[in-house]
Write a protein that holds these residues in place. Structure first.
Motif, short mmCIF file in Angstrom:
data_model
loop_
_atom_site.label_atom_id
_atom_site.label_comp_id
_atom_site.label_asym_id
_atom_site.label_seq_id
_atom_site.Cartn_x
_atom_site.Cartn_y
_atom_site.Cartn_z
N HIS A 1 56.83 6.00 32.58
CA HIS A 1 55.70 5.51 33.28
C HIS A 1 55.89 4.67 34.35
N GLY A 2 55.21 4.70 35.41
CA GLY A 2 55.84 4.29 37.03
C GLY A 2 55.97 2.78 36.86
N MET A 3 55.06 1.93 35.89
CA MET A 3 55.17 0.57 35.99
C MET A 3 55.79 -0.05 34.51
N ALA A 4 55.55 0.52 33.43
CA ALA A 4 55.97 0.20 32.12
C ALA A 4 57.43 0.52 31.82
N GLY A 5 57.99 1.66 32.86
CA GLY A 5 59.27 2.24 32.31
C GLY A 5 59.09 3.32 31.57
N PHE A 6 58.61 3.13 30.43
CA PHE A 6 58.23 4.27 29.46
C PHE A 6 57.01 3.88 28.70
N GLY A 7 56.33 5.09 28.15
CA GLY A 7 55.24 4.51 27.25
C GLY A 7 55.50 5.16 25.72
N GLY A 8 55.06 4.37 24.98
CA GLY A 8 55.43 4.56 23.50
C GLY A 8 54.17 3.68 22.81
N ALA A 9 54.87 3.14 21.60
CA ALA A 9 53.85 2.73 20.87
C ALA A 9 53.25 1.19 21.21
N ILE A 10 53.98 0.55 21.95
CA ILE A 10 53.67 -0.63 22.37
C ILE A 10 52.54 -0.66 23.53
N LYS A 11 52.98 0.40 24.42
CA LYS A 11 51.97 0.59 25.55
C LYS A 11 50.53 1.36 24.97
N ASN A 12 50.79 2.01 24.09
CA ASN A 12 49.53 2.76 23.31
C ASN A 12 48.49 1.66 22.84
N LEU A 13 49.12 0.66 22.29
CA LEU A 13 48.35 -0.56 21.56
C LEU A 13 47.83 -1.30 22.46
N ALA A 14 48.64 -1.56 23.70
CA ALA A 14 48.22 -2.65 24.62
C ALA A 14 47.18 -2.28 25.49
N MET A 15 47.43 -1.08 26.35
CA MET A 15 46.33 -0.43 27.16
C MET A 15 45.27 0.26 26.54
N GLY A 16 45.70 0.99 25.37
CA GLY A 16 44.84 1.94 24.77
C GLY A 16 43.97 1.13 23.56
N CYS A 17 44.16 -0.04 23.39
CA CYS A 17 43.08 -0.71 22.57
C CYS A 17 42.33 -1.74 23.35
N ALA A 18 42.70 -1.89 24.65
CA ALA A 18 41.86 -2.78 25.27
C ALA A 18 40.68 -1.93 26.26
N PRO A 19 39.55 -2.66 26.30
CA PRO A 19 38.52 -2.13 27.20
C PRO A 19 38.93 -2.19 28.61
N ALA A 20 38.19 -1.95 29.56
CA ALA A 20 38.54 -2.15 30.97
C ALA A 20 38.82 -3.49 31.17
N ALA A 21 37.95 -4.45 30.98
CA ALA A 21 38.48 -5.62 31.27
C ALA A 21 39.48 -6.42 30.89
N GLY A 22 40.14 -5.84 29.67
CA GLY A 22 41.26 -6.18 29.10
C GLY A 22 42.36 -5.44 29.84
N LYS A 23 42.38 -4.19 30.25
CA LYS A 23 43.18 -3.49 31.06
C LYS A 23 43.38 -4.06 32.36
N MET A 24 42.40 -4.63 33.20
CA MET A 24 42.42 -5.47 34.26
C MET A 24 43.17 -6.57 34.15
N GLU A 25 43.10 -7.36 32.99
CA GLU A 25 43.59 -8.57 32.84
C GLU A 25 45.37 -8.32 32.67
N GLN A 26 45.68 -7.37 32.17
CA GLN A 26 47.09 -6.89 32.17
C GLN A 26 47.63 -6.32 33.38
#
Length: 369
Positions: free
Chosen positions: A158-183
């Protein structure tokens, strides 16, 4: 405390075992069934892949998890949230269409599809976490309403997170667009005026109108920028880039705090499987799939998201890099393959910070089944 991570290697091995059987055995060995209560609505969190991506987790692999959840007493549904960027998963109608076109229909997976944040990403609630960046985080309503969850993650670059695994799946994947924008706040592109040729390709590509022409260059309207990076992908001269030095660590830590919010209230009720196959340089949000950067490794299972990501990161880096790929270096076993693709990244920051905030432990033991 040491996190237990169960591992099944890629290939058939001496048992001549297929992937479906490995998934069943990993699910059982890791004790994921114990996370699921009788009658639980169980979210199976995964990524259906942007249309055109073909290295996402296979639907018939997901079916094995669905069946194990049912055997454990759960009532499973497959789920993800809508994207912040423009594409074929920006709203529920397009998202479900993409999932079905990629083979995730009930006839294959045996479970219904639910986009957890509503038709236009308006179904969410705030979850209190009281951490460095966020007092509360925004989590999709249907993720919160599920009593238990199984998180299926395709490990890749992943170009920003370095790599995507469980943590990124939880973080971006469980957030609505407004939460993704906050991140993404803080990852606002900066413009190199000398390199800008005033072609306005970035202005036309921006999904939120956050760029405007100014003399012979462009200006970023920070209040409207969502940090999606689409402007950077279309700029022919490389005049737009993130402020990696000042923005990357806060992004990683904000993302990890969101992961904590996604599992808040589900202590002991979440299991994880990481698929270390088709390890591409890009996220499955891309409408393509590039060549693998290392050979296939296998599948991991755990009840600790930090431990499973730490193990995934180390296993990828323990392999020799594939030179006929996007790797720029770090080909030798032991060298950071994710930095070999994106040298400015630090994939382990999410792991270290996850341990700091109590999401899990970075100290792990691999148990090969």
């Amino acid at each position: 405390m040491t996190g237990r991570v169960y591992f099944a290697e890629a290939g058939i091995g001496p048992r001549r075992e297929n992937t479906l059987n490995k998934i069943r055995r990993l699910f059982d060995a890791a004790g994921i069934a114990s996370c699921i209560g009788d009658g639980d609505l169980t979210a199976i969190k995964l990524h259906f892949g942007e249309w055109g991506n073909d290295t996402h987790i296979r639907p018939f692999w997901v079916r094995e998890v669905v069946d194990r959840v049912r055997t454990a007493g759960g009532n499973p549904f497959l789920t993800d949230t809508n994207t912040l960027y423009s594409g074929m998963r920006e709203n529920t109608v397009d998202h479900l269409t993409t999932a079905l076109r990629h083979g995730f229909g009930y006839e294959v997976t045996g479970a219904p599809l639910v986009i957890a944040d509503g038709i236009r990403s308006g179904n969410w609630q705030e979850v209190e976490i009281r951490k460095k960046y966020f007092e509360q985080v925004k989590i999709a309503g249907d993720i919160l309403d599920a009593e238990s969850m199984v998180v299926l993650s395709h490990v890749k670059g992943h170009g920003m997170a370095g790599f995507g695994g469980a943590i990124k799946n939880l973080a971006m994947g469980c957030a609505p667009a407004a939460g993704k924008m906050e991140q993404h706040q803080g990852l606002c592109p900066v413009v190199d005026a000398d390199a800008c040729e005033g072609c306005w390709a970035c202005i036309n590509a921006c999904p939120k109108g956050a760029l405007e022409g100014e003399d012979e260059t462009v200006r970023v309207i920070k209040e409207q920028c969502i940090g999606c990076g689409e402007c950077m992908t279309v700029c022919p001269t490389g005049a737009l880039d993130f402020d990696w030095e000042n923005g990357l660590v806060p992004f990683m830590e904000m993302m990890t705090e969101y992961a904590l919010g996604a599992v808040q209230g589900k202590e002991g009720k979440v299991g994880y499987l990481n698929f270390l196959v088709d390890i591409t340089p890009d996220c499955d949000c891309c409408p393509w799939s590039d060549s693998r950067i290392v050979p296939d490794i296998g599948i991991l299972a755990s009840t600790d998201p930090v431990a499973i990501d730490a193990a995934s990161f180390d296993l990828v880096n323990s392999r020799p890099g594939i030179r006929e790929s996007r790797l720029l270096g770090n080909y030798a076993p032991g060298e950071d393959k994710f930095r070999g693709v994106a040298p400015y990244t630090d994939g382990m920051r999410q792991v270290r910070y996850g341990e700091e905030i109590g999401l899990g432990t970075a100290d792990y033991e691999i148990i090969t089944i």
